[in-house]
Scaffold this active site. Structure first.
Site, PDB file in Angstrom:
ATOM      1  N   HIS A 134      30.870 -88.932 -28.139  1.00  0.00           N
ATOM      2  CA  HIS A 134      29.945 -89.674 -29.001  1.00  0.00           C
ATOM      3  C   HIS A 134      28.539 -89.064 -28.963  1.00  0.00           C
ATOM      4  CE1 HIS A 134      27.872 -91.448 -25.538  1.00  0.00           C
ATOM      5  NE2 HIS A 134      29.072 -91.571 -24.995  1.00  0.00           N
ATOM      6  N   GLU A 176      35.386 -95.369 -21.733  1.00  0.00           N
ATOM      7  CA  GLU A 176      34.699 -94.680 -20.646  1.00  0.00           C
ATOM      8  C   GLU A 176      35.062 -95.312 -19.304  1.00  0.00           C
ATOM      9  OE1 GLU A 176      33.761 -92.235 -19.276  1.00  0.00           O
ATOM     10  OE2 GLU A 176      31.699 -91.733 -19.811  1.00  0.00           O
TER      11      GLU A 176
END
Length: 234
Positions: A23, A107
C-alpha cells in the site's frame, strides 16, 4: 523493465503469476510507526494516493511495456485494512477489476506496539522486541511472529494460485510484514532473514508459482521470484 529469465523447475504451462503490491504511505508510515492488522486504519495520505495511482499504472502496463512476457492482470485481492483497500481501489479502477478481500493478507497484528516507533518499542519491551525482530519465530505479548504471518498469508496465496486460471496474473495488495513473509516463504528462507527484505510503499514484487512436486500435499512450488519490485515513488 524485463523480468530476469532462467530455468524453471515447474511446467511453464502450469505457472501462475502473483504481483504483490504494498500500500501507499499513511501518516504512520511517514514517522516509521508500526501500523498493524489489528485495527482498520489509517488511511493513505495525499502522497500515498499519488503512489497508489502510480502503482495502478504500473500494474496496468504488466504484459505490455512492463514485464511484457507476463500475462496481464486479471484479478485483484486485498487485505481488508483501509490503506490496502484504498490502494487496491486505485488498481481496480485502472485494470477494470473488482477488489476481493482476504483477511489472511492483513498486516501483522502488533497489539500494544500499534502506533509506536521501533525505538519506542525497544525502550519499553527490549527483550521481547529483540527476539521478535531477530528470530522471526518469536511472538511478543499480543504480537504475531513473522512465521505466523507467513503461515496464514501463504495459505491465502496457495488458494489464489489454485483458483487462478492458466496463464493468469493476480494482484495481491498487502503490507510490509505480509509481503516479506510471502517472499521469504517463496525463497524457502528462514524467518530470521525475512525482516531484511526492503518493501517500499507501492512497490511491486512478482512471484511465479505453480503446483509443487508430487507429494507436497497440495502446496505450490516456486518458479521465479522478482524481489527487486518496481518503485512508484518518483
Amino acid at each position: 523493465m524485463p523480468r530476469p529469465s532462467g530455468a524453471s523447475p515447474l511446467d511453464t504451462q502450469a505457472v501462475r503469476t502473483v504481483v504483490l503490491v504494498r500500500h501507499g504511505v499513511t501518516p504512520l508510515t511517514d514517522v516509521r510507526a508500526y501500523s498493524g492488522g489489528g485495527v482498520p486504519g489509517p488511511s493513505l495520505t495525499a502522497h500515498g494516493r499519488t503512489q497508489a495511482a502510480r502503482a495502478a499504472d504500473a500494474v496496468f502496463r504488466i504484459g505490455t511495456a512492463l514485464w511484457p512476457d507476463l500475462p496481464r492482470a486479471g484479478s485483484l485481492v486485498a487485505s481488508p485494512m483501509v490503506r490496502t483497500l484504498e490502494t487496491a481501489a486505485a488498481v481496480g479502477r485502472r485494470i477494470g477489476q473488482h477488489v476481493r478481500t482476504d483477511d489472511r493478507f492483513a498486516e501483522c497484528v502488533f497489539g500494544e506496539w500499534e502506533g509506536l516507533t521501533p525505538d519506542r518499542i525497544a525502550e519499553r519491551w527490549p527483550q521481547e522486541f529483540r527476539a521478535w525482530a531477530t528470530t522471526g519465530t518469536a511472538p511478543a505479548p499480543g504480537v504475531e511472529s513473522y512465521a505466523h504471518v507467513g503461515e496464514r498469508a501463504w495459505a491465502g496465496l496457495r488458494d489464489v494460485v489454485t483458483a487462478a486460471p492458466a496463464a493468469s496474473t493476480t494482484v495481491v495488495v498487502a503490507h510490509t510484514v505480509t509481503i516479506r513473509a510471502l517472499v521469504g516463504r517463496a525463497l524457502d528462507a528462514p524467518p530470521a532473514t525475512w525482516p531484511r527484505l526492503r518493501v517500499p510503499p507501492c512497490s511491486l514484487t512478482v512471484l511465479r508459482l505453480g503446483p509443487a512436486a508430487e507429494g507436497a500435499d497440495g502446496d505450490v512450488g516456486v518458479a521465479e521470484v522478482t524481489t527487486v519490485g518496481y518503485p512508484t515513488d518518483r
